[in-house]
Design an enzyme around this catalytic site. Structure first.
Site, PDB file in Angstrom:
ATOM      1  N   SER A  49       0.814  -1.214   0.000  1.00  0.00           N
ATOM      2  CA  SER A  49       0.000   0.000   0.000  1.00  0.00           C
ATOM      3  C   SER A  49       0.847   1.263   0.000  1.00  0.00           C
ATOM      4  O   SER A  49       1.781   1.401   0.805  1.00  0.00           O
ATOM      5  CB  SER A  49      -0.889  -0.030   1.253  1.00  0.00           C
ATOM      6  OG  SER A  49      -1.262   1.273   1.615  1.00  0.00           O
ATOM      7  N   GLY A  50       0.482   2.200  -0.878  1.00  0.00           N
ATOM      8  CA  GLY A  50       1.192   3.484  -0.919  1.00  0.00           C
ATOM      9  C   GLY A  50       0.973   4.270   0.362  1.00  0.00           C
ATOM     10  O   GLY A  50       1.908   4.870   0.903  1.00  0.00           O
ATOM     11  N   LEU A  51      -0.264   4.218   0.844  1.00  0.00           N
ATOM     12  CA  LEU A  51      -0.568   4.928   2.086  1.00  0.00           C
ATOM     13  C   LEU A  51       0.292   4.378   3.228  1.00  0.00           C
ATOM     14  O   LEU A  51       0.912   5.131   3.986  1.00  0.00           O
ATOM     15  CB  LEU A  51      -2.066   4.749   2.414  1.00  0.00           C
ATOM     16  CG  LEU A  51      -2.522   5.275   3.774  1.00  0.00           C
ATOM     17  CD1 LEU A  51      -2.374   6.782   3.854  1.00  0.00           C
ATOM     18  CD2 LEU A  51      -3.983   4.876   4.052  1.00  0.00           C
ATOM     19  N   ASP A  61       1.079  10.506   1.902  1.00  0.00           N
ATOM     20  CA  ASP A  61       0.770   9.688   0.725  1.00  0.00           C
ATOM     21  C   ASP A  61       0.546  10.634  -0.459  1.00  0.00           C
ATOM     22  O   ASP A  61      -0.569  10.812  -0.943  1.00  0.00           O
ATOM     23  CB  ASP A  61      -0.481   8.836   1.020  1.00  0.00           C
ATOM     24  CG  ASP A  61      -0.796   7.861  -0.104  1.00  0.00           C
ATOM     25  OD1 ASP A  61       0.076   7.656  -0.961  1.00  0.00           O
ATOM     26  OD2 ASP A  61      -1.916   7.324  -0.123  1.00  0.00           O
ATOM     27  N   ASP A  88       1.159  -0.750  -5.052  1.00  0.00           N
ATOM     28  CA  ASP A  88       0.415   0.475  -5.313  1.00  0.00           C
ATOM     29  C   ASP A  88       1.385   1.452  -6.000  1.00  0.00           C
ATOM     30  O   ASP A  88       2.311   1.966  -5.370  1.00  0.00           O
ATOM     31  CB  ASP A  88      -0.050   1.029  -3.955  1.00  0.00           C
ATOM     32  CG  ASP A  88      -0.850   2.296  -4.090  1.00  0.00           C
ATOM     33  OD1 ASP A  88      -0.969   2.811  -5.208  1.00  0.00           O
ATOM     34  OD2 ASP A  88      -1.350   2.762  -3.049  1.00  0.00           O
ATOM     35  N   ASP A  90       0.615   4.318  -7.335  1.00  0.00           N
ATOM     36  CA  ASP A  90       0.019   5.665  -7.398  1.00  0.00           C
ATOM     37  C   ASP A  90      -0.392   5.977  -8.840  1.00  0.00           C
ATOM     38  O   ASP A  90      -1.099   5.207  -9.445  1.00  0.00           O
ATOM     39  CB  ASP A  90       0.984   6.704  -6.807  1.00  0.00           C
ATOM     40  CG  ASP A  90       1.186   6.480  -5.308  1.00  0.00           C
ATOM     41  OD1 ASP A  90       0.281   5.905  -4.678  1.00  0.00           O
ATOM     42  OD2 ASP A  90       2.237   6.872  -4.770  1.00  0.00           O
ATOM     43  N   GLU A 117      -3.404   4.477 -10.736  1.00  0.00           N
ATOM     44  CA  GLU A 117      -4.710   5.142 -10.664  1.00  0.00           C
ATOM     45  C   GLU A 117      -4.750   6.322 -11.649  1.00  0.00           C
ATOM     46  O   GLU A 117      -3.697   6.941 -11.916  1.00  0.00           O
ATOM     47  CB  GLU A 117      -4.979   5.613  -9.228  1.00  0.00           C
ATOM     48  CG  GLU A 117      -3.986   6.605  -8.688  1.00  0.00           C
ATOM     49  CD  GLU A 117      -3.965   6.650  -7.156  1.00  0.00           C
ATOM     50  OE1 GLU A 117      -4.415   7.660  -6.590  1.00  0.00           O
ATOM     51  OE2 GLU A 117      -3.459   5.701  -6.519  1.00  0.00           O
ATOM     52  N   LYS A 123      -0.372  12.831  -6.764  1.00  0.00           N
ATOM     53  CA  LYS A 123      -1.714  12.498  -6.303  1.00  0.00           C
ATOM     54  C   LYS A 123      -1.822  12.714  -4.799  1.00  0.00           C
ATOM     55  O   LYS A 123      -0.816  12.870  -4.100  1.00  0.00           O
ATOM     56  CB  LYS A 123      -2.030  11.040  -6.616  1.00  0.00           C
ATOM     57  CG  LYS A 123      -0.921  10.109  -6.320  1.00  0.00           C
ATOM     58  CD  LYS A 123      -1.038   9.104  -5.255  1.00  0.00           C
ATOM     59  CE  LYS A 123      -1.655   9.264  -3.949  1.00  0.00           C
ATOM     60  NZ  LYS A 123      -1.912   7.966  -3.286  1.00  0.00           N
ATOM     61  N   ASN A 125      -4.121  11.012  -1.323  1.00  0.00           N
ATOM     62  CA  ASN A 125      -4.834   9.773  -1.003  1.00  0.00           C
ATOM     63  C   ASN A 125      -6.325   9.889  -1.298  1.00  0.00           C
ATOM     64  O   ASN A 125      -6.955  10.906  -1.013  1.00  0.00           O
ATOM     65  CB  ASN A 125      -4.609   9.410   0.465  1.00  0.00           C
ATOM     66  CG  ASN A 125      -5.224   8.065   0.787  1.00  0.00           C
ATOM     67  OD1 ASN A 125      -6.392   7.983   1.143  1.00  0.00           O
ATOM     68  ND2 ASN A 125      -4.447   7.017   0.601  1.00  0.00           N
ATOM     69  N   SER A 126      -6.892   8.827  -1.830  1.00  0.00           N
ATOM     70  CA  SER A 126      -8.294   8.831  -2.263  1.00  0.00           C
ATOM     71  C   SER A 126      -9.278   8.951  -1.109  1.00  0.00           C
ATOM     72  O   SER A 126     -10.436   9.309  -1.323  1.00  0.00           O
ATOM     73  CB  SER A 126      -8.597   7.543  -3.027  1.00  0.00           C
ATOM     74  OG  SER A 126      -7.705   7.412  -4.084  1.00  0.00           O
ATOM     75  N   ARG A 161      -6.568   1.550 -12.195  1.00  0.00           N
ATOM     76  CA  ARG A 161      -7.502   1.888 -11.108  1.00  0.00           C
ATOM     77  C   ARG A 161      -8.367   3.077 -11.497  1.00  0.00           C
ATOM     78  O   ARG A 161      -7.860   4.108 -11.973  1.00  0.00           O
ATOM     79  CB  ARG A 161      -6.664   2.173  -9.863  1.00  0.00           C
ATOM     80  CG  ARG A 161      -7.379   2.883  -8.751  1.00  0.00           C
ATOM     81  CD  ARG A 161      -6.550   2.756  -7.498  1.00  0.00           C
ATOM     82  NE  ARG A 161      -6.810   3.802  -6.538  1.00  0.00           N
ATOM     83  CZ  ARG A 161      -6.183   3.908  -5.377  1.00  0.00           C
ATOM     84  NH1 ARG A 161      -5.240   3.031  -5.054  1.00  0.00           N
ATOM     85  NH2 ARG A 161      -6.463   4.887  -4.548  1.00  0.00           N
ATOM     86  N   HIS A 192     -12.464   1.848  -7.457  1.00  0.00           N
ATOM     87  CA  HIS A 192     -12.359   2.376  -6.093  1.00  0.00           C
ATOM     88  C   HIS A 192     -13.596   3.176  -5.729  1.00  0.00           C
ATOM     89  O   HIS A 192     -14.181   3.869  -6.572  1.00  0.00           O
ATOM     90  CB  HIS A 192     -11.099   3.239  -5.945  1.00  0.00           C
ATOM     91  CG  HIS A 192     -10.610   3.297  -4.525  1.00  0.00           C
ATOM     92  ND1 HIS A 192     -11.188   2.599  -3.500  1.00  0.00           N
ATOM     93  CD2 HIS A 192      -9.564   3.980  -3.960  1.00  0.00           C
ATOM     94  CE1 HIS A 192     -10.543   2.837  -2.370  1.00  0.00           C
ATOM     95  NE2 HIS A 192      -9.548   3.674  -2.634  1.00  0.00           N
TER      96      HIS A 192
HETATM   97  C1  SPV Z   1      -3.404   2.603  -0.597  1.00  0.00           C
HETATM   98  O1  SPV Z   1      -3.527   1.663   0.190  1.00  0.00           O
HETATM   99  O2  SPV Z   1      -2.422   3.332  -0.620  1.00  0.00           O
HETATM  100  C2  SPV Z   1      -4.469   2.880  -1.563  1.00  0.00           C
HETATM  101  C3  SPV Z   1      -5.853   2.572  -1.232  1.00  0.00           C
HETATM  102  O3  SPV Z   1      -4.161   3.420  -2.587  1.00  0.00           O
HETATM  103  S1  SPV Z   1      -6.530   3.990  -0.633  1.00  0.00           S
HETATM  104  O4  SPV Z   1      -5.832   4.401   0.543  1.00  0.00           O
HETATM  105  O5  SPV Z   1      -7.940   3.676  -0.337  1.00  0.00           O
HETATM  106  O6  SPV Z   1      -6.464   5.028  -1.655  1.00  0.00           O
HETATM  107 MG    MG Z   2      -2.393   4.386  -2.559  1.00  0.00          MG
END
Ligand code: SPV
Ligand code: MG
Length: 542
Positions: A49-51, A61, A88, A90, A117, A123, A125-126, A161, A192
């Site tokens: 996970s990027g986050l 993130d 991830d 990004d 994505e 970017k 975080n979503s 994504r 997502h």
């Molecule tokens: C992540 O886990 O970094 C994601 C999912 O991209 S989210 O945090 O929902 O964007």
């Molecule tokens: Mg991410």
């Protein structure tokens, strides 16, 4: 590490999971340790996970980590696990070239695939508030990245994504883009959504499934139910989703645990409270597979400080009237050859038990080898058992005896491989056994729990019996080498040598051992016992 498998096979595994008719799951990981924990829990796929990777480094993130830094984290994860990792990625970077470099770096790091994505770089975080349609990337820009990534490495899985629901757009736009990304070569689409129920996912799946029913090819669908976590997982099965990503739950679990423990230690100024909240240090070692090091050390490192005892106490004269251990094989005595093998393993303390013609050991050749010579004065009435007892009593008379202790008969020439296998075997006592039925040199026969097979990975077996008569169960013949790996084994062998008659055969001693005894199958190209000139010739060829 033992885990580094072919990268290609991990991509194939991931693609197979995506295309299976079963709902599969990927667990978030953000470090080598969390990856090991997730795999151990049973997950067949990991989400880098990027986050979480950003959070783990204290960064936002928001592309604050660059691709080299992300690749390094992924490499640690891949190094210590066997399951495929979907990273991830990004946005895939600013343009198609950054996206290609990403594929190159992540595949080299051991990842199985990457997800990009359709937002603009950099970017955010979503799940943060405020993402709007102006944050979305142009469809053609995103398709260009996907095409470039697939051309860089066709095997590597690319997941595209959709951020349309996140940006407040509807299913038509999401569906339109999904088709474009599929046509560009994406292996799967991640839909997502951050609303608290699965209605957007359901809506999208209706479009997708209806196309499938009409016979159109549609790639697998991936979802991230962080915000609609209350939705029953069976709903996703019903919609035909392929992969569910549990996206950030390990990092969130660790944050809570660390906050609690830091606060408790700070407030108490003591570890008393914290100790009950945390794993013991041994759990860290277990997860690091520290146990493997014992085996590696035994196999690959010198033993530094072991001991060896060479038995030349019986009537072992050769034709020239010198003890056999001083017989020359290719201009070097057997003693010299045995000593140099032992020294290769870092064994410094080497003793010889002499018997007949003990004075022959008082020569410069023996002095140069720096070995102790203990005379068994009763050699005429004793067998190897008596010599072993003489040697062990002398060696154990000071408390500096270092294990392993390897006992070898004085008429043997053997290769390093014999010693390395005996030292590495996990047992109190290990004996060398030749599986060749023609070899009956000492007439001491071993029954193991399995026969020797040339293609077996390991030559080590459990010893069931050592006797002086060959039986239909015999699996080999004792070669005259014993490796004592533990103090338990040492005290047992010493006690039994004292109890039995010193004219008894060694098999009588070995057969009475109750500690863990293993055998190592040693083949004729690894050892020779010298009886006559033909043996000398054989030994020269070793
Ligand atoms: C992540 O886990 O970094 C994601 C999912 O991209 S989210 O945090 O929902 O964007
Ligand atoms: Mg991410």
């Amino acid at each position: 590490m033992k885990y580094k498998k072919s990268r290609l096979s991990k991509s194939i595994k991931l693609r197979d999971m995506l295309n299976s008719n079963k709902l599969e799951f990927a667990m978030e990981a953000h470090s080598g340790l969390s990856a090991v924990i997730a795999e151990e829990a049973g997950f067949k796929c990991l989400w880098a996970s990027g986050l979480s990777m950003s959070a783990m480094t204290g960064c936002r993130d928001r592309n604050e980590l660059d691709i080299s830094e992300v690749s390094k984290i992924v490499e640690w994860m891949a190094d210590h696990t066997t399951v495929p990792i979907l990273v991830d990625g990004d946005t895939g970077g600013v343009d198609y070239r950054s996206a290609q470099i990403m594929v190159d770096k992540l595949s080299k790091a051991g990842a199985a695939g990457v997800c990009i994505e359709d937002k603009l770089y950099p970017k955010s975080n979503s799940l943060l508030d405020g993402t709007s349609s102006s944050d979305l990337a142009d469809v053609t820009l995103h398709c260009g990245k996907i095409k470039a990534m697939k051309s860089e490495n066709p095997e590597f899985v690319v997941v595209a994504r959709l951020e349309e629901f996140i940006s407040g757009l509807g299913v038509q736009e999401a569906y339109r883009r999904a088709l474009a990304y599929q046509d560009a070569g994406a292996d799967a689409i991640l839909v997502h959504s951050k609303i608290k129920n699965d209605s957007q996912i359901r809506e999208f799946m209706e479009y997708w499934n209806s196309d499938k029913k009409k016979g159109f090819k549609r790639v697998p669908i991936v979802i991230v139910p962080t915000k609609y976590f209350q939705t029953p997982t069976d709903n996703f099965r019903e919609y035909g989703v392929s992969l569910v990503i549990w996206a950030n739950h390990n990092i969130r679990a660790s944050i809570e645990a660390m906050q609690k423990v830091s606060k408790d230690i700070y407030e108490r100024e003591s570890l008393v409270g914290a100790e009950k909240m945390i794993v013991p240090v041994s759990e860290i070692f277990r997860l690091q597979h520290d146990e493997d090091m014992k085996e590696f050390d035994k196999k690959y490192s010198p033993v530094y400080g072991g001991t060896s005892l060479i038995l030349s106490g019986t009537d072992s004269k050769n034709v020239k009237g010198v003890p056999k251990v001083l017989e020359e094989v290719d201009h070097r005595t057997i003693l010299d050859r045995q000593v140099s093998v032992y020294k290769n393993f870092g064994i410094k303390r080497i003793a010889v038990v002499s018997g007949q013609d003990s004075d022959k050991f008082d020569c410069s050749e023996v002095r140069d080898l720096d070995v102790d010579v203990y005379c068994n004065n009763n050699w005429e009435n004793e067998t190897e058992v008596g010599s072993t007892l003489t040697g062990l009593l002398r060696l154990t008379s000071d408390c500096n005896l270092k294990l392993p202790l390897i006992i070898s008969y004085g008429d043997l020439v053997f290769k390093d491989s014999v010693v390395s296998q005996m030292i590495a075997a996990d047992a109190d006592i290990v004996i060398g056994v030749d599986p060749n039925p023609q070899v009956k040199r000492y007439n001491e026969f071993v029954t193991g729990d399995r026969k020797f097979e040339r293609l077996d990975q390991s030559n080590v077996f459990n010893v069931k019996e050592v006797v002086d008569k060959e039986t239909s169960d015999s699996t080999g013949s004792f070669i005259g080498m014993i490796c004592i790996n533990s103090y338990k084994g040492l005290s047992q062998i010493l006690d039994i040598c004292k109890e039995v008659d010193s004219r008894d055969r060694m098999c009588k001693v070995l057969n009475q051992l109750t500690c863990k005894v293993k055998g190592v199958y040693v083949t004729s190209n690894e050892w020779v016992d010298i009886n006559d000139m033909s043996d000398v010739n054989l030994a020269e060829g070793l």
